[in-house]
Design an enzyme around this catalytic site. Structure first.
Site: not given
Length: 411
Positions: A151, A229-230, A232-233
């Site tokens: 990443d 909407r996702g 908690r990175t």
């Protein structure tokens, strides 16, 4: 006497200020402490400022291509030129490739065939990369590539030439000198979710789905809510989630589980919400995008809803971000906006609905017209053709690499 009088006055003055409490701080022994009132703004001044930014950005904006079809993907040409620039004076030597091998997966094009390291850290990501490389090998000269499938970018620009390189990465900030390439997720290997158990991919199919969904929900039928909407990175997302809990008539934002979820603490002390498909994002007028560990794979999908995209932070980039212009294609927000800042900007666009729709349409048009699958393929082709000109050595076969393709019946 005068000195004593001054001391008394000073003490009275200090006591009268209220100390830490009036500074918005709570001492350890206080049972309660009233929250300070949010900063008040002059709505007319705020509105004037935003309008001026929109007007100036659009007055200064020049389309990235004079060709409506942009058949040679010229919209993204400046990015690859900039990324390759650090190697223009030095070229790329065999030693540079060998010293950079630890940063990624080694690929080799040799004799119009594609090879790579036997071990790929993320097989689905390598699959996504190889989908774009394989059709090109028949037309490309021999070359070695170090492609990072992690990443995070690898080459800190502060290291200068000592950083090594070149290394290809899908995303970076200005602090890195990696060469950006179109992410694997345009085909395969994106984040695995309940809705996408094999990982987000197939941009070609998702484009068609979102185009149909956007057409089925015109602007007038969208809900006038901010939506996110996702998982908690990053805690950068927290203030929007908290605003949603405080003012659900303005924002609908919740955290979902990710692979590291262990308890409600990982979703900010609330049960994890269900995932929402990209198609159902199109129900809302205002969509929020945040970085994750690096650039978010979500962003390109949001534009195709024909909803207004609020992009938080501008540090992380993918190859196509450069031509997406703030106030022209999306609404820019600084990193870590406060709840009040979200309220102010959403209030402005709710009162200026036509402006919101115009920006949303321009964002949609850009992604629809300049981030097609043929643009991805074109970028890969131009990137590799420019890159190979930098090589200062003769590429040789390596027995330890495995053969990827093309298949024997395609030769």
């Amino acid at each position: 006497m005068l000195i004593n009088h001054l001391i008394v006055v000073l003490l009275i003055s200090l006591v009268g200020t209220g100390g830490a409490e009036d500074d918005g701080l709570c001492s350890a022994d206080q049972k309660s402490c009233a929250q300070s009132e949010p900063d008040q703004i002059n709505e007319d001044e705020f509105s004037f400022k935003i309008r001026r930014q929109i007007e100036k950005a659009n007055a200064d904006y020049k389309p990235c291509s004079s060709d409506p079809q942009d058949s040679d993907c010229s919209c993204h040409a400046n990015v690859l030129k900039r990324d390759l620039a650090p190697y223009k004076s030095t070229g790329v030597t065999r030693q540079m490739i060998e010293s950079s091998a630890r940063y990624g997966t080694k690929y080799k094009i040799y004799g119009h065939r594609l090879y790579r390291d036997a071990n790929c850290m993320f097989p689905a990501r390598c699959e996504g990369i190889e989908h774009f490389l394989l059709p090109l090998v028949a037309t490309l000269p021999d070359m070695d590539l170090i492609i990072n499938t992690r990443d995070y970018p690898q080459l800190n620009a502060a290291w200068g030439n000592a950083a090594g390189g070149p290394v290809f990465s899908f995303s970076k900030t200005k602090e890195y000198r990696d060469i950006m390439y179109p992410a694997w997720t345009f085909w395969a290997g994106g984040p695995a979710t309940k809705l996408h158990p094999r990982g987000i991919g197939r941009w070609d199919q998702m484009r068609e789905k979102l185009e149909k969904r956007a057409a089925a929900i015109p602007w007038s039928q969208k809900r006038s809510l901010g939506f996110f909407r996702g998982s908690r990175t990053s805690d950068e997302r927290d203030s929007l989630i908290l605003l949603s809990r405080r003012n659900p008539e303005l924002v609908e934002a919740q955290y979902t589980k990710n692979q590291g979820w262990k308890s409600p603490k990982d979703t900010l002390d609330a049960p994890a919400a269900d995932e929402v498909s990209f198609e159902d994002h199109c129900k809302y007028k205002y969509l929020f995008n945040f970085r994750g560990v690096a650039a978010s794979f979500r962003l390109k999908h949001l534009f195709l809803c024909k909803s207004l995209v609020f992009h938080v932070g501008d540090e992380w980039q993918e190859f196509f971000y450069d031509q997406l212009k703030p106030w022209v294609h999306y609404v820019p927000l600084k990193s870590y906006p406060s709840q009040q800042e979200y309220e102010h900007i959403l209030s402005f666009f709710k009162k200026n609905d036509a402006l919101a729709q115009e920006i949303a349409q321009r964002g949609y048009d850009f992604i629809w017209e300049h981030l097609r699958m043929k643009d991805i393929k074109c970028y890969w082709r131009k990137l590799l053709k420019r890159y190979v000109k930098l090589l200062q050595y003769e590429v040789k076969p390596e027995d330890q690499l495995i053969y990827i393709g093309p298949k024997k019946d395609e030769l």
